[in-house]
Write a protein that holds these residues in place. Sequence first.
Motif, PDB file in Angstrom:
ATOM      1  N   LYS A 119       0.842  -1.203   0.000  1.00 29.08           N
ATOM      2  CA  LYS A 119       0.000   0.000   0.000  1.00 29.08           C
ATOM      3  C   LYS A 119       0.873   1.247   0.000  1.00 29.08           C
ATOM      4  N   GLU A 120       1.948   1.200   0.763  1.00 32.00           N
ATOM      5  CA  GLU A 120       2.874   2.339   0.826  1.00 32.00           C
ATOM      6  C   GLU A 120       3.515   2.583  -0.539  1.00 32.00           C
ATOM      7  N   GLU A 126       1.779   6.959  -6.620  1.00 33.43           N
ATOM      8  CA  GLU A 126       0.785   7.974  -6.997  1.00 33.43           C
ATOM      9  C   GLU A 126       1.328   9.374  -6.742  1.00 33.43           C
ATOM     10  N   ILE A 127       1.967   9.585  -5.620  1.00 29.31           N
ATOM     11  CA  ILE A 127       2.534  10.901  -5.306  1.00 29.31           C
ATOM     12  C   ILE A 127       3.616  11.266  -6.329  1.00 29.31           C
ATOM     13  N   GLU A 132       5.463  14.346 -11.000  1.00 24.10           N
ATOM     14  CA  GLU A 132       6.021  14.375 -12.351  1.00 24.10           C
ATOM     15  C   GLU A 132       5.071  15.107 -13.310  1.00 24.10           C
ATOM     16  N   THR A 133       3.772  14.878 -13.156  1.00 18.91           N
ATOM     17  CA  THR A 133       2.772  15.558 -13.986  1.00 18.91           C
ATOM     18  C   THR A 133       2.833  17.055 -13.726  1.00 18.91           C
TER      19      THR A 133
END
Length: 139
Positions: A119-120, A126-127, A132-133
């Motif tokens: 999960k981590e 995701e972070i 990056e986005t």
Amino acid sequence: KRAGEDREKENKEFQTTVADQRETQKLLTAALNVLSEFYGKKSKAALVQKQEPAGPPPPPGFEAYKKNAASGGVMNMIQQIITDAKAMEAETIRSEEDAQKAYEDFVKETNASVEAKSKEIVDKSEIKAKKETDLVEAK
């Protein structure tokens, strides 16, 4: 994986030990029954027959041969071995149950830890993707 292999070896050892102890109990109980049957008949026959002492009487200063009052004889010794085998079997079963519980707890904790780490990783991925986005949009 290694814990599972170790647990499997422990279980095989447990199975062998319990089987050995049960076989020991079975054989010794059979031997004890045969001896009881034999000596039971012999004690009845001994009442009828009078046994003459073998050899001359002991020389002065020596006592006549007698059974040791503290000794319990072969039958009591066999009975004690049977009791010890039962105790060892019970102890082995308790140890096996404790080892199985410890293994199950270990597996549960390990699975929880792996799940938390996974999960981590997903959260951090995701972070990272979001940052990056944001970085691409900022350029």
